[in-house]
Design a protein around this motif. Sequence first.
Motif, PDB file in Angstrom:
ATOM      1  N   ARG A  84      53.297  40.873  24.846  1.00 35.24           N
ATOM      2  CA  ARG A  84      53.636  40.693  23.702  1.00 35.24           C
ATOM      3  C   ARG A  84      52.081  40.214  22.861  1.00 35.24           C
ATOM      4  O   ARG A  84      52.055  40.234  21.756  1.00 35.24           O
ATOM      5  CB  ARG A  84      54.309  39.164  23.661  1.00 35.24           C
ATOM      6  N   PHE A  85      51.104  40.243  23.825  1.00 37.27           N
ATOM      7  CA  PHE A  85      49.846  39.966  23.356  1.00 37.27           C
ATOM      8  C   PHE A  85      48.803  41.106  23.614  1.00 37.27           C
ATOM      9  O   PHE A  85      49.019  41.669  24.693  1.00 37.27           O
ATOM     10  CB  PHE A  85      49.070  38.585  23.990  1.00 37.27           C
ATOM     11  N   THR A  86      48.096  41.604  22.721  1.00 39.11           N
ATOM     12  CA  THR A  86      47.045  42.502  22.921  1.00 39.11           C
ATOM     13  C   THR A  86      45.573  42.088  22.683  1.00 39.11           C
ATOM     14  O   THR A  86      45.336  41.574  21.227  1.00 39.11           O
ATOM     15  CB  THR A  86      47.554  43.579  22.117  1.00 39.11           C
ATOM     16  N   ASN A 145      31.094  43.290  16.095  1.00 35.78           N
ATOM     17  CA  ASN A 145      30.942  41.838  16.860  1.00 35.78           C
ATOM     18  C   ASN A 145      32.198  41.134  17.147  1.00 35.78           C
ATOM     19  O   ASN A 145      31.858  40.066  16.934  1.00 35.78           O
ATOM     20  CB  ASN A 145      29.647  41.129  16.348  1.00 35.78           C
ATOM     21  N   THR A 146      33.213  41.674  17.184  1.00 34.38           N
ATOM     22  CA  THR A 146      34.435  40.929  17.122  1.00 34.38           C
ATOM     23  C   THR A 146      35.425  41.193  18.221  1.00 34.38           C
ATOM     24  O   THR A 146      35.482  42.644  18.449  1.00 34.38           O
ATOM     25  CB  THR A 146      35.113  41.045  15.729  1.00 34.38           C
ATOM     26  N   VAL A 147      36.155  40.272  18.647  1.00 33.29           N
ATOM     27  CA  VAL A 147      37.116  40.500  19.490  1.00 33.29           C
ATOM     28  C   VAL A 147      38.415  40.049  19.224  1.00 33.29           C
ATOM     29  O   VAL A 147      38.203  38.861  18.584  1.00 33.29           O
ATOM     30  CB  VAL A 147      36.810  39.736  21.139  1.00 33.29           C
ATOM     31  N   TYR A 148      39.499  40.672  19.233  1.00 30.25           N
ATOM     32  CA  TYR A 148      40.697  40.187  18.768  1.00 30.25           C
ATOM     33  C   TYR A 148      41.783  40.021  19.598  1.00 30.25           C
ATOM     34  O   TYR A 148      41.890  40.321  20.797  1.00 30.25           O
ATOM     35  CB  TYR A 148      41.313  41.373  17.698  1.00 30.25           C
ATOM     36  N   LEU A 149      42.785  39.062  19.189  1.00 30.06           N
ATOM     37  CA  LEU A 149      43.935  38.586  19.836  1.00 30.06           C
ATOM     38  C   LEU A 149      44.976  38.983  19.031  1.00 30.06           C
ATOM     39  O   LEU A 149      45.533  37.853  18.456  1.00 30.06           O
ATOM     40  CB  LEU A 149      43.761  37.327  20.749  1.00 30.06           C
ATOM     41  N   GLN A 150      46.058  39.626  19.300  1.00 30.61           N
ATOM     42  CA  GLN A 150      47.170  39.924  18.586  1.00 30.61           C
ATOM     43  C   GLN A 150      48.387  39.354  19.333  1.00 30.61           C
ATOM     44  O   GLN A 150      48.569  39.676  20.611  1.00 30.61           O
ATOM     45  CB  GLN A 150      47.413  41.502  18.315  1.00 30.61           C
TER      46      GLN A 150
END
Length: 131
Positions: free
Chosen positions: A67-69, A77-82
């Motif tokens: 469910r999460f990616t 300079n960014t990290v994401y959490l979908q």
Amino acid sequence: QLQLVESGGGLEQPGRSLTLSCVASGFTLSMFGIGWFRQGPWKEREGVSCIASAGLSDNYLDSVKGRFTISRDDAKNTVYLQMNNLGPEETDTYYCARRGATGVYNEHRLCAGDPGRSGVWGQGNQGTVSS
């Protein structure tokens, strides 16, 4: 100044999605693994996901797998959490963090849920899942 700043939380209905962003400044993001953690009222902090430097590997809490990616864009300079198919029990404050130093050992510790005493934390971003 070493800094991580989260954004993208808010209110969403059960079954819907939120995408969190973690913007880094004051250091070279590409050299560090980054982890996402969450904590709600009366709950212990838990590690949700982590991504190694250069995106070579990623880990997920069992309850969020599929469910999460997690992803990263070092040029931004960014990290994401979908986060997809959210449930009310996932109403928490979400934090991104890194360990105090680089290297494989530190990335393994971060992914084991241990950001260390000299870790860098964001201020947290609230995600609320409610109908």
